[in-house]
Design a protein around this motif. Structure first.
Motif, PDB file in Angstrom:
ATOM      1  N   UNK A  31      62.859  57.270 127.174  1.00  0.00           N
ATOM      2  CA  UNK A  31      62.669  58.631 127.681  1.00  0.00           C
ATOM      3  C   UNK A  31      63.514  58.901 128.918  1.00  0.00           C
ATOM      4  N   UNK A  32      63.370  60.098 129.427  1.00  0.00           N
ATOM      5  CA  UNK A  32      64.113  60.479 130.628  1.00  0.00           C
ATOM      6  C   UNK A  32      63.184  60.525 131.823  1.00  0.00           C
ATOM      7  N   UNK A  33      63.752  60.381 133.007  1.00  0.00           N
ATOM      8  CA  UNK A  33      62.917  60.531 134.202  1.00  0.00           C
ATOM      9  C   UNK A  33      62.895  61.991 134.637  1.00  0.00           C
ATOM     10  N   UNK A  39      66.306  65.576 131.950  1.00  0.00           N
ATOM     11  CA  UNK A  39      67.423  65.481 131.008  1.00  0.00           C
ATOM     12  C   UNK A  39      66.901  65.563 129.579  1.00  0.00           C
ATOM     13  N   UNK A  40      67.799  65.530 128.621  1.00  0.00           N
ATOM     14  CA  UNK A  40      67.447  65.823 127.231  1.00  0.00           C
ATOM     15  C   UNK A  40      66.969  64.609 126.429  1.00  0.00           C
ATOM     16  N   UNK A  41      66.739  63.493 127.083  1.00  0.00           N
ATOM     17  CA  UNK A  41      66.303  62.314 126.332  1.00  0.00           C
ATOM     18  C   UNK A  41      64.959  62.567 125.637  1.00  0.00           C
ATOM     19  N   UNK A  42      64.878  62.205 124.356  1.00  0.00           N
ATOM     20  CA  UNK A  42      63.631  62.398 123.601  1.00  0.00           C
ATOM     21  C   UNK A  42      62.751  61.163 123.643  1.00  0.00           C
ATOM     22  N   UNK A  43      63.350  60.013 123.938  1.00  0.00           N
ATOM     23  CA  UNK A  43      62.610  58.752 123.905  1.00  0.00           C
ATOM     24  C   UNK A  43      62.600  58.074 122.539  1.00  0.00           C
ATOM     25  N   UNK A  97      57.765  54.113 129.976  1.00  0.00           N
ATOM     26  CA  UNK A  97      58.226  55.366 129.374  1.00  0.00           C
ATOM     27  C   UNK A  97      58.147  56.542 130.324  1.00  0.00           C
ATOM     28  N   UNK A  98      59.221  57.307 130.366  1.00  0.00           N
ATOM     29  CA  UNK A  98      59.188  58.613 130.990  1.00  0.00           C
ATOM     30  C   UNK A  98      58.402  59.550 130.077  1.00  0.00           C
ATOM     31  N   UNK A  99      58.155  60.783 130.524  1.00  0.00           N
ATOM     32  CA  UNK A  99      57.398  61.728 129.702  1.00  0.00           C
ATOM     33  C   UNK A  99      58.140  62.018 128.388  1.00  0.00           C
ATOM     34  N   UNK A 100      57.440  61.902 127.260  1.00  0.00           N
ATOM     35  CA  UNK A 100      58.024  62.231 125.956  1.00  0.00           C
ATOM     36  C   UNK A 100      56.937  62.899 125.125  1.00  0.00           C
ATOM     37  N   UNK A 101      57.348  63.445 123.990  1.00  0.00           N
ATOM     38  CA  UNK A 101      56.383  64.057 123.069  1.00  0.00           C
ATOM     39  C   UNK A 101      55.911  63.048 122.032  1.00  0.00           C
ATOM     40  N   UNK A 102      56.288  61.787 122.194  1.00  0.00           N
ATOM     41  CA  UNK A 102      56.014  60.781 121.158  1.00  0.00           C
ATOM     42  C   UNK A 102      54.669  60.097 121.368  1.00  0.00           C
ATOM     43  N   UNK A 104      65.075  42.462 128.316  1.00  0.00           N
ATOM     44  CA  UNK A 104      64.879  43.828 128.795  1.00  0.00           C
ATOM     45  C   UNK A 104      65.890  44.728 128.096  1.00  0.00           C
ATOM     46  N   UNK A 105      65.406  45.797 127.502  1.00  0.00           N
ATOM     47  CA  UNK A 105      66.270  46.756 126.811  1.00  0.00           C
ATOM     48  C   UNK A 105      66.076  48.110 127.473  1.00  0.00           C
ATOM     49  N   UNK A 106      67.143  48.594 128.129  1.00  0.00           N
ATOM     50  CA  UNK A 106      66.995  49.801 128.945  1.00  0.00           C
ATOM     51  C   UNK A 106      67.548  51.031 128.241  1.00  0.00           C
ATOM     52  N   UNK A 107      66.726  51.591 127.361  1.00  0.00           N
ATOM     53  CA  UNK A 107      67.146  52.776 126.620  1.00  0.00           C
ATOM     54  C   UNK A 107      66.883  54.074 127.379  1.00  0.00           C
ATOM     55  N   UNK A 108      66.204  53.992 128.503  1.00  0.00           N
ATOM     56  CA  UNK A 108      65.838  55.219 129.221  1.00  0.00           C
ATOM     57  C   UNK A 108      67.058  55.929 129.800  1.00  0.00           C
ATOM     58  N   UNK A 109      66.942  57.252 129.885  1.00  0.00           N
ATOM     59  CA  UNK A 109      67.955  58.064 130.570  1.00  0.00           C
ATOM     60  C   UNK A 109      67.432  58.333 131.986  1.00  0.00           C
TER      61      UNK A 109
END
Ligand code: CTP
Ligand code: CA
Length: 225
Positions: free
Chosen positions: A20-22, A34-38, A59-64, A95-100
């Motif tokens: 997700x995005x911060x 930002x536009x990250x969906x997570x 996780x940052x805020x997401x709709x998931x 550690x896998x850093x997929x966050x935006x």
């Protein structure tokens, strides 16, 4: 579920994924985001759990909806993500850093809602800490995987990030391509390794990209012994 966990190829491994995005607050009602969906990070977390890993999803805020059987730590700002990740880092194998992560945050957070008094408004931003770079500097036994979101010079930019952040692998995606990057259900990525080798993947669902990333992480763990 415990039975499955004990049998998976990643049984006994602790994997931290960020997704997700911060959001960086500006005043009590507004933030910079930002536009990250997570979707990419959640797919990785879910696939890792299915392979038997103990998964921590920051996780940052997401709709998931968070996948079952995963420890989820919700955060908003880059600084909160940094704290959450640093707390868990020493005990993690991967550690896998997929966050935006927001690169900048408003220097001041207004106590009250900012009123539309002027004809223009100037925001002063200050740099956020680069979490992944910190992890790279502190790295001991961990396998560290980063992402690179680029709109130009994909390979050279991603290779520079791989080196500067001391990563084992970087997942590079050109976010301008249709069917790639933010919010899409598919992604088109290149996997880049420390020896400079590049693996180009075709457009595929993010769930499949997640499986391939984990295949490569398993290889890296095996190589490490
Ligand atoms: N990242 C991070 N902390 C930040 C910024 C980025 O941990 N403050 C991580 C991201 O989670 C990602 C990787 O670093 O795994 C690359 O992020 P990206 O935005 O592509 O690169 P930056 O290093 O921020 O450089 P730039 O945005 O200027 O291209
Ligand atoms: Ca960035």
């Amino acid at each position: 579920e415990e039975l499955l966990r004990s049998r998976g190829v990643l049984a006994g491994k602790r994997i931290l994924v960020t997704a997700g995005g911060t959001r960086e607050p500006l005043d009590p009602v507004r933030y910079l985001g930002n536009r990250s969906s997570g979707k990419m990070g959640y797919a990785i977390a879910e696939a890792a759990a299915r392979r038997g890993a103990e998964v921590i999803l920051v996780s940052g805020p997401t709709a998931l909806t968070p996948p079952l059987g995963i420890f989820v730590k919700k955060v908003e700002t880059a600084e909160e993500m940094r704290q959450a990740v640093l707390t868990e880092y020493a005990a993690c194998d991967v550690v896998i850093k997929a966050a935006a992560v927001a690169d900048y945050r408003p220097r001041e957070v207004a106590e009250h809602k900012i009123k539309k008094t002027g004809e223009s408004l100037t925001l002063v931003l200050e740099k956020n800490p680069d979490i992944l770079r910190e992890l790279g500097a502190l790295k001991r036994h961990q396998i560290l995987v980063g992402f690179a979101a680029e709109t130009q010079d994909l390979l050279s930019n991603a290779k520079e990030k791989l080196a500067q952040k001391n990563l084992d692998m970087i997942v590079a995606n050109d976010v301008t391509l249709p069917g790639a990057g933010f919010n899409a259900d598919t992604n088109i990525v290149k996997l880049i390794y420390r020896d400079g080798s590049v693996e180009e993947l075709e457009r595929m669902p993010k769930t499949r990209v997640a499986e391939i990333i984990l295949d490569r992480v398993c290889d890296l763990l095996t190589k490490k012994g």
